[in-house]
Design an enzyme around this catalytic site. Structure first.
Site, PDB file in Angstrom:
ATOM      1  N   ASP A 174       0.862  -1.175   0.000  1.00 56.58           N
ATOM      2  CA  ASP A 174       0.000   0.000   0.000  1.00 56.58           C
ATOM      3  C   ASP A 174       0.905   1.233   0.000  1.00 56.58           C
ATOM      4  O   ASP A 174       2.033   1.214   0.438  1.00 56.58           O
ATOM      5  CB  ASP A 174      -0.947  -0.003   1.216  1.00 56.58           C
ATOM      6  CG  ASP A 174      -2.089   0.968   1.023  1.00 56.58           C
ATOM      7  OD1 ASP A 174      -3.069   0.885   1.749  1.00 56.58           O
ATOM      8  OD2 ASP A 174      -2.005   1.807   0.093  1.00 56.58           O
TER       9      ASP A 174
HETATM   10  C1  GLC Z   1      -4.116   4.369  -0.288  1.00 57.14           C
HETATM   11  C2  GLC Z   1      -5.028   3.302   0.258  1.00 57.14           C
HETATM   12  C3  GLC Z   1      -5.209   2.139  -0.674  1.00 57.14           C
HETATM   13  C4  GLC Z   1      -5.157   2.628  -2.103  1.00 57.14           C
HETATM   14  C5  GLC Z   1      -3.752   3.111  -2.373  1.00 57.14           C
HETATM   15  C6  GLC Z   1      -3.601   3.703  -3.777  1.00 57.14           C
HETATM   16  O1  GLC Z   1      -3.279   4.858   0.722  1.00 57.14           O
HETATM   17  O2  GLC Z   1      -4.712   2.779   1.539  1.00 57.14           O
HETATM   18  O3  GLC Z   1      -6.466   1.524  -0.353  1.00 57.14           O
HETATM   19  O4  GLC Z   1      -5.463   1.560  -2.992  1.00 57.14           O
HETATM   20  O5  GLC Z   1      -3.325   4.068  -1.411  1.00 57.14           O
HETATM   21  O6  GLC Z   1      -4.330   4.874  -3.874  1.00 57.14           O
END
Ligand code: GLC
Length: 733
Positions: A273
């Site tokens: 993430d």
């Molecule tokens: C964010 C979220 C995740 C998302 C990723 C890309 O911080 O936690 O759910 O898919 O970044 O945007």
């Protein structure tokens, strides 16, 4: 005939095995021509909103495997052309957060779960995939399947609620909707089950906080939805931000290798993430960014989202032997396998759409159907559906005409100009005989300006029925948006009190990203509809529910606490040694009460331990009767039947829910666990025999982190149309 099916089946298996081995040999040939630097480049995923010259320089040097957040397919094709024309000629996979729709927004996942209709959500997810694919997105970061039991946590909005089975079934529905049966079809996109794992148990309901889940809890509660997603071919998994029991998941080899790869046989991509590999140094687990890259790679995080430690440090880590080449190769193979499965090598570019599907009527209709089945009728004193004698409806409230907020969180590409709000549609739905007066009041959910109340009160006295659209702005839920108080904000309660004081019946519609503590507001309302954030078609679906064209059938996927102090709160609690019997409540405590007179149970002196609304609860415009339950163990299944009758005057749908309770086990087990449900549509007066099955194998638990057991003995089977079950049988395994 049977022989034909067997042959076809063998041919199909043969074809898929050969397709897989074909991909593996094609991966071999690509790997053979990659330098270490180029291999590392495949593991690098960056935000496309970075500086374009920087992205172009990385592409020119084969340093970029995936780009997020570009949704202009012409720009995607331009950058893809650079990648295909430059060594090592490997297509980029373009990705985006597609959590509940792309341009046509479905209800937020918590709302979609309220439909208790995974098949419907699968259809809605196909719409999302078609629209995303049309715009060049072939990797969508959804479904979010974190079992969520804390209404303070803003991301409960993105989940399918508090129940394990619900997150399993809806997560699989989204995976199937995104990926269909052939990922190489450009109208599909790779799903990404997130956030792996246990993120929703964040302490205090505050995002990114630590979690303290045992491996048994992970096995019993938080891992099953991900296992189901992997078993149904989910192409990727996203690691979560939390440190669980002291170890951030991007650096947890037990999760990412032992469980995900070795036990489950997952051969897709693990992506971190946002920045969570780089953040390993913030956690204090990695000494610096190079160490973070070492952890990430060695623990099984294939692709690094946004924090660039791999492209900055991995080459040196390989040189010095801190990361084995085999580890790097394995991660790169996983990424290449995804790209082959997506057909990107054969078909790297986005075709000019022949007939633009994005936002088409068919998609809007599909979205509306999901909303219609996702709205939960929580109270109705008979004011709904609106009587034919109603002539004037006053519509007001901060969510009555909120095209942005109605869409909810994670609406990256949702088009607010497409939003149909209650204000847009009520008059059309109610027809010429009814006059709908839309009188704005509070402009947004936190608005404290009550200057409009006097004029509104004037209008209210002239209305037959008032509809108040209340709740939360979209920004008040979702990532990082947690609340210590989950009641209505601004002067919404004062607004409702003023409207109720007119003596006119008030229908309250709530649009929110979480369960809210609305006991007082429910008391003031003649009827309550909970729509969560219903997405693009919310206004039309709500209008059709209120005027009776649609009979609401939603059920709550989360428990609604009476007070925020009760959270986390969920139906599958443990029986405990001291139980949950009500204790003397604070206003009834005698003066100078002696120490032990109030009772001794798991409860609160000031709010008790009962929720406002139970998991699985939802009303209908008709009435159902559930009776004649039978239960029997038949081989490796438990078979339950019952008779469901629609004893009201109109057609409707009811959700029959089957829970189990393992009465005596070598570990404490929940008082009830949902193990099957069926949404049954019945005409007025119709009766149907409902049959539900539970595989015996699903009635167990992890007695140790490595030992799943279904222990013999007595089980209660509890049946109902909410978690407050009404029928029961006992069986013995
Ligand atoms: C964010 C979220 C995740 C998302 C990723 C890309 O911080 O936690 O759910 O898919 O970044 O945007």
């Amino acid at each position: 005939m049977k022989k034909i099916f067997v042959c076809l089946g063998l041919i199909f298996i043969g074809l898929s095995v050969s397709a897989q081995s074909d991909i593996e040999s094609r991966i071999d040939s690509v790997m053979a021509r990659l330098s270490v630097k180029e291999k590392i480049g495949q593991l690098n995923q960056l935000d496309g909103r970075s500086k374009v010259p920087y992205l172009e320089s990385l592409i020119a040097n084969g340093q970029l495997g995936s780009i997020m957040n570009i949704v202009d397919y012409k720009e995607i094709n331009r950058l893809q052309k650079m990648a295909m024309e430059n060594h090592p000629h490997i297509p980029i996979v373009f990705s985006r957060d597609v959590v509940h729709g792309f341009r046509t927004m479905l209800p937020i996942p918590l709302g979609m779960a309220a439909s208790f209709n995974p098949a419907l959500v699968e259809e809605g997810s196909k719409v999302a995939a078609v629209e995303a694919g049309e715009n060049g997105i072939r990797w969508g970061f959804g479904p979010m399947i974190d079992v969520s039991r804390d209404a303070r946590w803003g991301r409960i909005a993105e989940s399918f609620g508090e129940d394990i089975l619900m997150n399993e079934l809806f997560g699989v529905a989204v995976v199937r909707g995104y990926q269909w049966d052939d990922l190489s079809n450009p109208a599909t996109m790779a799903a990404c089950a997130k956030h792996f794992v246990g993120y929703s148990a964040t302490e205090g309901g505050r995002d990114y906080n630590s979690t303290y889940l045992t491996e048994r809890q992970l096995r019993d509660i938080y891992l099953p939805p991900f296992k189901a997603a992997v078993e149904n071919g989910c192409a990727s998994i996203m690691t979560s931000f939390n440190d669980n029991d002291g170890l951030p998941t991007s650096a947890n080899p037990w999760l990412l290798k032992d469980v995900l790869r070795d036990e489950w046989g997952f051969d897709g991509v693990v992506v971190s993430d946002w920045g969570s590999v780089g953040e390993l140094s913030n956690h204090g687990v990695a000494v610096d960014k190079a160490d973070a890259a070492r952890y990430g790679l060695n623990c099984g995080t294939d692709m690094e989202m946004s924090s660039k430690t791999y492209i900055n440090h991995a080459e040196k880590l390989i040189e010095e032997g801190s990361v084995e080449m085999a580890v790097l190769d394995n991660a790169v193979r996983n990424v290449l396998r995804l790209k082959f499965r997506l057909g990107l090598f054969e078909n790297p570019y986005v075709a000019d759409p022949v007939e633009v599907k994005t936002g088409c009527q068919e998609h809007l209709d599909a979205a509306e159907k999901v909303v219609e089945e996702s709205v939960v009728l929580l109270k109705n004193d008979g004011v709904l559906p609106l009587d034919k004698s109603v002539r004037t409806v006053l519509l007001t409230g901060p969510l009555a005409d909120a095209p942005h907020d109605q869409l909810g969180t994670w609406t990256m590409d949702g088009d607010t100009t497409m939003t149909v709000t209650p204000a847009d549609y009520f008059q059309k739905a109610f027809g010429r005989k009814v006059k709908v007066i839309y009188q704005p009041s509070l402009v947004y959910s936190r608005d404290k300006d009550t200057s409009s109340f006097a004029a509104l009160r004037e209008k209210a006295t002239k209305a037959d029925v008032i509809v108040a659209c209340l709740g939360e702005e979209a920004i008040l839920s979702g990532e990082a948006h947690c609340l210590s108080d989950i009641g209505l904000k601004g002067e919404q309660t004062a607004l409702l009190e003023m409207l109720a004081a007119t003596g006119k019946p008030v229908v309250s519609i709530f649009m929110a990203g979480r369960p809210m503590t609305i006991a007082h507001e429910v008391e003031l309302s003649s009827a309550v509809l909970y729509a969560f954030h219903p997405g693009t078609m919310g206004g039309k679906a709500l209008a059709r529910i209120i005027n009776g064209e649609v009979n609401p059938s939603g059920k709550l996927p989360v428990t609604f606490p009476l007070h925020v102090g009760q959270t986390p709160m969920y139906y599958s609690y443990k029986p405990l040694g001291r139980g949950h019997k009500a204790m003397t409540q604070i206003d009834d405590i005698p003066r100078n009460a002696r120490q032990s007179v109030l009772g001794h149970s798991c409860s609160y002196l000031d709010t008790g331990n009962k929720p406002l609304f139970n998991f699985g609860f939802g009303l209908s415009y008709t009435r159902f009767e559930l009776k004649d339950m039978t239960a029997a163990v038949e081989g490796d299944k438990v078979h339950v039947t019952a008779t469901l009758s629609n004893v009201g005057e109109r057609a409707g749908a009811e959700v029959v829910q089957l829970y189990i309770c393992d009465v005596k086990a070598s570990r404490t087990r929940p008082v009830k666990e949902l193990k099957a449900f069926e949404k049954v549509y019945l005409e007025a007066g119709e009766t149907r025999k409902v049959e539900l099955e539970i595989p015996v194998s699903r009635m167990g638990f992890y007695v140790t982190p490595s030992q799943y057991v279904v222990e013999p003995g007595e089980f209660k089977l509890l049946l109902g149309t909410s978690s407050e079950t009404t029928l029961g049988k006992t069986i013995t395994l």
